[in-house]
Motif scaffolding. Structure first.
Motif: not given
Length: 245
Positions: A46-47, A63-64, A236-239
């Protein structure tokens, strides 16, 4: 999900919509079924953390966050209407979600110091919005139709105030974009507005809205700062690495 049951599969759910708000008691059935529908999935994507809290009761959550790109607009390319300080609304003209009729009714008030409201959008309730516009006594209303992000940047500036009266949202990109252009944002106190607005800028009723509009006119409300693009890219990259590597 059933076809791939038992495999390492994820489901992307940008936002949970409480159907009880839309359908009344029958919405409880939908909400219950949603819990069953996510059963086959290992994780929910989810966001933001507010949406994450809803799903984390049932599944592991990643979470992204949403990402917006900044579009710079030179002052020489501003729209003529940009010279006027104004309130503005951006979004689908659908009263069931956006509560646009209620918002116009509340803002058409002698206590509102702003004399111009610009509505950028289209949708099934456009005709009714036009009829309401024609009946307004204390505020001029301009309906522009749909505008892309660049056109919005030409029309709306840091001197203007975005107002959102939505019944439900995930995390509106419209608000993120308004924050990016340094507009003040006033928003209904709902879950979807909590990750992108200040608590002090949220309202629950007409009186609170008019009070916030007065403070905004006097430039006494805080502007919300989005995360930097660099920070969002890192999250985002880590997720994504956690999910797929």
């Amino acid at each position: 999900g059933v076809a791939l049951w038992g495999r390492n599969i994820y489901q992307y759910v940008p936002m949970f919509v409480d159907r009880v708000q839309l359908w009344g008691k029958i919405g409880y059935i939908y909400n219950f079924l949603l819990k069953i529908f996510i059963a086959p999935y290992k994780k929910i994507i989810t966001i933001n953390r507010f949406q994450g809290r809803i799903f984390s009761r049932y599944k592991t959550v990643s979470i992204i966050p949403n990402k917006i790109e900044r579009i710079e607009v030179e002052s020489t390319f501003r729209d003529e209407l940009a010279k006027f300080r104004k309130l503005y609304v951006v979004g689908r003209l659908d009263d069931k979600q956006k509560r646009i009729f209620e918002l116009i009714e509340w803002l058409d008030n002698p206590l509102n110091s702003f004399k111009l409201l610009v509505i950028a959008g289209d949708g099934p309730d456009k005709i009714n919005v036009i009829n309401q516009k024609n009946k307004a006594k204390y505020i001029d209303i301009i309906i522009t139709g749909w505008l892309d992000k660049k056109s919005q940047g030409k029309l709306f500036t840091q001197r203007d105030v975005l107002v959102s009266n939505s019944k439900f949202e995930g995390e509106p990109l419209i608000i993120r974009e308004a924050n990016d252009r340094e507009s003040i944002v006033i928003a209904r106190d709902i879950l979807g507005h909590r990750g992108c607005t200040h608590k002090s800028n949220r309202f629950k009723n007409k009186d609170e809205l008019l009070h916030l509009v007065k403070l905004a006119y006097e430039d006494k409300l805080k502007r919300y700062k989005n995360r930097s693009i660099k920070e969002i890219d890192r999250i985002r990259d880590n997720a994504i690495k956690t999910l797929f590597i």
